[in-house]
Design an enzyme around this catalytic site. Structure first.
Site, PDB file in Angstrom:
ATOM      1  N   LYS A   6      24.272 141.504  35.254  1.00  0.00           N
ATOM      2  CA  LYS A   6      23.698 141.710  33.920  1.00  0.00           C
ATOM      3  C   LYS A   6      23.132 140.406  33.356  1.00  0.00           C
ATOM      4  O   LYS A   6      22.075 140.401  32.714  1.00  0.00           O
ATOM      5  CB  LYS A   6      24.767 142.286  32.989  1.00  0.00           C
ATOM      6  CG  LYS A   6      25.210 143.694  33.375  1.00  0.00           C
ATOM      7  CD  LYS A   6      26.441 144.146  32.610  1.00  0.00           C
ATOM      8  CE  LYS A   6      26.908 145.521  33.083  1.00  0.00           C
ATOM      9  NZ  LYS A   6      28.147 145.980  32.421  1.00  0.00           N
TER      10      LYS A   6
ATOM     11  N   GLN B 228      33.094 144.234  29.001  1.00  0.00           N
ATOM     12  CA  GLN B 228      33.111 144.805  30.344  1.00  0.00           C
ATOM     13  C   GLN B 228      34.394 145.602  30.561  1.00  0.00           C
ATOM     14  O   GLN B 228      35.500 145.086  30.386  1.00  0.00           O
ATOM     15  CB  GLN B 228      32.998 143.696  31.400  1.00  0.00           C
ATOM     16  CG  GLN B 228      32.933 144.192  32.824  1.00  0.00           C
ATOM     17  CD  GLN B 228      31.721 145.073  33.101  1.00  0.00           C
ATOM     18  OE1 GLN B 228      30.616 144.776  32.662  1.00  0.00           O
ATOM     19  NE2 GLN B 228      31.933 146.169  33.816  1.00  0.00           N
TER      20      GLN B 228
ATOM     21  N   ASP C 206      26.262 149.038  24.672  1.00  0.00           N
ATOM     22  CA  ASP C 206      26.869 149.929  25.666  1.00  0.00           C
ATOM     23  C   ASP C 206      26.891 151.373  25.182  1.00  0.00           C
ATOM     24  O   ASP C 206      27.073 152.304  25.971  1.00  0.00           O
ATOM     25  CB  ASP C 206      28.303 149.484  25.988  1.00  0.00           C
ATOM     26  CG  ASP C 206      28.365 148.593  27.218  1.00  0.00           C
ATOM     27  OD1 ASP C 206      27.457 148.683  28.069  1.00  0.00           O
ATOM     28  OD2 ASP C 206      29.325 147.807  27.331  1.00  0.00           O
TER      29      ASP C 206
END
Length: 336
Positions: A87, A131, A154
């Site tokens: 990412k 994460q 997200d």
């Protein structure tokens, strides 16, 4: 198949329907290519990231600062570390200012949330991602809900999930958005089609099904399909009934080999979201999906590989969401 005229005229309705189905099935099989079209997520992701890079260049030329993304990585899980690194590399390639905040695995939930709140208040930060998974002693839901919904790239905050269920404009979870974008860019038709989504997670399977079944006239346009939502505990014989009638199969369970060739209707599109690391008989490790790829690609009309399918597209969608967050935060509420 040859039937004489007298026999044909003497068929009852049930015999006629059976004969017609057999002819239709043969025609369908004859139309299926020898091997499926490979949906190259890696190439599509590159195209999308090139578009985002160009858009960010135009954005900064107007005097705006570069979008800013901050990732929180808790502990030293090797897979999570690899995902975050990918990412960060993608962010740099498109012109997003990014950085990873590494936190120890024994950190308390309160300390994590305090760090998130600091980022929420930082006007130079547009996107925040934590994460997953988080350590067992930490509540994933509490952590996700601590992120400012306007910076939740997200799409996991309860407000963004709620907006998605109502088909409102919002941050869509990146993997779900990746699947939808893959379908659109591959020109796979969904209007009125039968789709099986196998996987019920709130971050992947559920949002995919919400996007696929809903009305295209909504603020967040749907894909107008008929969707059946299954999961890893759907009885195999029942799952097979659903998949055999599906025009599109999307599997996101993490169950290796769940979708087999005999379960797939000839010519169907098969999208494999699952990713599992296994050890081969030779002692080497490799990544595989939920689909028995080599066998299924002989039946399907289109299929995604693992790796190289949905994964790269997911990273590209994170870039897209971060740019969206930057633009939203730079726009006064009354103009949004």
């Amino acid at each position: 198949m040859i039937v004489c005229r007298r026999c044909f005229l003497n068929l009852n309705i049930n015999q006629f329907q059976i004969l017609r189905r057999r002819v239709q099935l043969k025609r369908a099989i004859d139309c299926v290519p020898a091997t499926a079209r490979i949906l190259d997520g890696k190439q599509l992701a590159k195209e999308i990231q090139d578009e985002i890079k160009e858009e960010i260049t135009l954005w900064t030329e107007k005097g705006n600062r570069r979008p800013c993304l901050r990732a929180i990585l808790i502990g030293d899980d090797a897979a999570s570390k690899t995902y975050v690194e990918k990412k960060m590399i993608a962010s740099e390639s498109v012109g997003i200012d990014s950085d990873t905040i590494n936190l120890p695995s024994d950190i308390t939930e309160k300390e994590i949330i305090d760090k998130i709140r600091q980022l929420n208040k930082d006007s130079n930060v547009d996107g925040i991602l934590v994460q997953l998974p988080v350590p067992e002693h930490v509540s994933e839901r509490n952590v996700c809900n601590a992120v400012d919904p306007r910076k939740d790239v997200d799409g996991f905050h309860i407000i963004n999930v709620g907006r998605l269920t109502l088909n409102m404009d919002t941050f869509i979870p990146c993997t779900a958005l990746a699947v939808i974008e893959l379908i659109k860019r591959s020109e796979i038709k969904t209007f009125g089609k039968n789709i099986v989504v196998c996987g019920r997670s709130k971050n992947v399977g559920l949002p995919i099904s919400l996007l696929l079944h809903s009305d295209a006239r909504n603020e967040c346009p749907g894909m107008e399909a008929t969707v059946v939502l299954c999961h890893r505990h759907t009885p195999p014989e029942q799952l097979e009934i659903y998949t055999k009638t599906a025009d599109i199969i999307i599997s996101a369970t993490g169950v290796v080999g769940l979708i087999k060739a005999h379960m797939v209707k000839p010519g169907a599109c098969v999208i494999d979201v699952g990713i599992t690391r296994i050890t081969t008989p030779a002692g080497k490790t490799k990544l595989v999906g939920d689909v028995e790829y080599e066998n299924v690609k002989k039946v399907a009309g289109a299929i995604t590989p693992v790796p190289g399918g949905v994964g790269p597209m997911t990273v590209a969608m994170l870039m897209k969401n971060t740019l969206k967050a930057a633009k939203n935060l730079a726009t006064p509420p009354e103009q949004q």
